[in-house]
Design a protein around this motif. Structure first.
Motif, short mmCIF file in Angstrom:
data_model
loop_
_atom_site.label_atom_id
_atom_site.label_comp_id
_atom_site.label_asym_id
_atom_site.label_seq_id
_atom_site.Cartn_x
_atom_site.Cartn_y
_atom_site.Cartn_z
N VAL A 1 13.72 6.33 -5.00
CA VAL A 1 13.93 7.57 -4.26
C VAL A 1 12.64 8.40 -4.32
N LEU A 2 12.13 8.76 -3.15
CA LEU A 2 10.87 9.50 -3.06
C LEU A 2 10.95 10.86 -3.75
N SER A 3 12.07 11.53 -3.63
CA SER A 3 12.18 12.86 -4.24
C SER A 3 12.12 12.79 -5.77
N ASN A 4 12.28 11.61 -6.36
CA ASN A 4 12.16 11.45 -7.81
C ASN A 4 10.71 11.22 -8.24
N LEU A 5 9.81 11.02 -7.28
CA LEU A 5 8.41 10.76 -7.60
C LEU A 5 7.72 12.04 -8.04
N SER A 6 7.27 12.05 -9.25
CA SER A 6 6.56 13.19 -9.81
C SER A 6 5.10 13.19 -9.37
N HIS A 7 4.42 12.08 -9.60
CA HIS A 7 3.00 11.94 -9.27
C HIS A 7 2.58 10.49 -9.51
N ALA A 8 1.32 10.23 -9.28
CA ALA A 8 0.74 8.91 -9.56
C ALA A 8 -0.36 9.09 -10.60
N GLU A 9 -0.55 8.05 -11.41
CA GLU A 9 -1.58 8.06 -12.43
C GLU A 9 -2.32 6.74 -12.42
N ARG B 1 -5.26 0.26 -13.09
CA ARG B 1 -4.26 -0.01 -12.06
C ARG B 1 -3.49 1.27 -11.75
N PRO B 2 -3.07 1.45 -10.49
CA PRO B 2 -2.31 2.65 -10.12
C PRO B 2 -0.85 2.51 -10.51
N VAL B 3 -0.26 3.62 -10.94
CA VAL B 3 1.13 3.64 -11.40
C VAL B 3 1.83 4.85 -10.78
N PRO C 1 4.21 0.33 -11.99
CA PRO C 1 2.91 -0.12 -11.48
C PRO C 1 3.01 -0.54 -10.02
N ILE C 2 2.03 -0.15 -9.25
CA ILE C 2 1.99 -0.57 -7.85
C ILE C 2 1.59 -2.04 -7.77
N VAL C 3 0.60 -2.42 -8.58
CA VAL C 3 0.18 -3.81 -8.68
C VAL C 3 0.24 -4.22 -10.14
N SER C 4 0.39 -5.51 -10.39
CA SER C 4 0.51 -5.96 -11.77
C SER C 4 -0.84 -6.16 -12.44
N ALA C 5 -1.88 -6.42 -11.66
CA ALA C 5 -3.20 -6.72 -12.23
C ALA C 5 -4.03 -5.46 -12.40
N TYR C 6 -4.79 -5.44 -13.46
CA TYR C 6 -5.79 -4.40 -13.68
C TYR C 6 -7.09 -4.85 -13.02
N VAL C 7 -7.79 -3.93 -12.36
CA VAL C 7 -9.05 -4.26 -11.69
C VAL C 7 -10.12 -3.24 -12.07
N GLY D 1 -11.11 1.74 -6.99
CA GLY D 1 -10.02 1.59 -6.03
C GLY D 1 -8.72 2.19 -6.51
N SER D 2 -8.39 2.00 -7.77
CA SER D 2 -7.14 2.56 -8.32
C SER D 2 -7.16 4.08 -8.27
N HIS D 3 -8.30 4.66 -8.57
CA HIS D 3 -8.43 6.13 -8.54
C HIS D 3 -8.27 6.66 -7.11
N ARG D 4 -8.84 5.95 -6.13
CA ARG D 4 -8.70 6.37 -4.73
C ARG D 4 -7.23 6.33 -4.29
N LEU D 5 -6.51 5.28 -4.70
CA LEU D 5 -5.09 5.20 -4.33
C LEU D 5 -4.28 6.31 -4.97
N VAL D 6 -4.51 6.56 -6.24
CA VAL D 6 -3.79 7.62 -6.94
C VAL D 6 -4.10 8.98 -6.30
N ASP D 7 -5.36 9.22 -5.95
CA ASP D 7 -5.72 10.47 -5.29
C ASP D 7 -5.02 10.59 -3.94
N ALA D 8 -4.92 9.48 -3.20
CA ALA D 8 -4.25 9.50 -1.89
C ALA D 8 -2.77 9.85 -2.05
N VAL D 9 -2.10 9.25 -3.03
CA VAL D 9 -0.68 9.54 -3.26
C VAL D 9 -0.50 10.98 -3.70
#
Length: 169
Positions: free
Chosen positions: A95-103, A120-122, A135-141, A145-153
């Motif tokens: 549920v989107l309304s339960n989403l606090s933030h991304a890290e 990895r983004p979470v 976790p959005i993806v299971s692998a750490y990289v 890229g992970s920081h850009r995705l978290v900033d976008a969310v």
């Protein structure tokens, strides 16, 4: 992963690992081709080369080539995390309304060449049945890229209050 759509009502993040998939197919074809060439020249150990090399490439393909798509949709108040591999398709719904933030989760490993930091983004769900870290993806990289995705969310989330005020007016 990259942002493929960013509108006030929908944010879509996706990862299509084309490059690694093509490289692994090339790897498989090289070993199978080398093995078949050896067999055609009368060297029957080519069977082992084709099976072992091709099998290792196929195993790596199964492990590393996974399509991931994350859809945050305000109109349906949902988060869909879709994962697809050669073994099948999986969709996880939150549920989107339960989403606090991304890290960004970070791990550091120590090796012979020093330490290596990967990320990895979470998604952090603060309430509801799915509360916790997802976790959005299971692998750490490595890289940013992970920081850009978290900033976008995190940049996309605050627009929720603005949109709901405009719709009620």
């Amino acid at each position: 992963m990259k942002v493929t759509r960013n509108t006030p009502n929908q944010l879509i993040l996706s990862n299509r690992p084309w490059l690694i998939g093509v490289m692994l197919v090339f790897f498989i074809l090289c070993f199978v081709g080398a093995g078949l060439t050896m067999i055609s020249e009368g060297n029957w150990s080519g069977i082992l080369v084709a099976l072992f090399g091709g099998g290792m490439g196929f195993g790596a393909f199964c492990i590393f080539v996974r399509r991931v798509q994350v859809i945050l949709d305000r109109s349906t108040d949902s988060i869909l995390i879709r994962r697809q591999s050669i073994f099948g398709y999986e969709t996880v719904r939150h549920v989107l309304s339960n989403l606090s933030h991304a890290e960004v989760e970070t791990t550091t490993s120590n090796g012979n060449n020093g330490s290596s930091t990967t990320h990895r983004p979470v998604l952090i769900l603060g309430q509801g049945m799915s509360a916790g870290r997802h976790p959005i993806v299971s692998a750490y990289v490595s890289g940013h890229g992970s920081h850009r995705l978290v900033d976008a969310v995190n940049d996309w989330l605050p627009a929720r209050a603005v949109d709901s005020d405009n719709q009620s007016a």
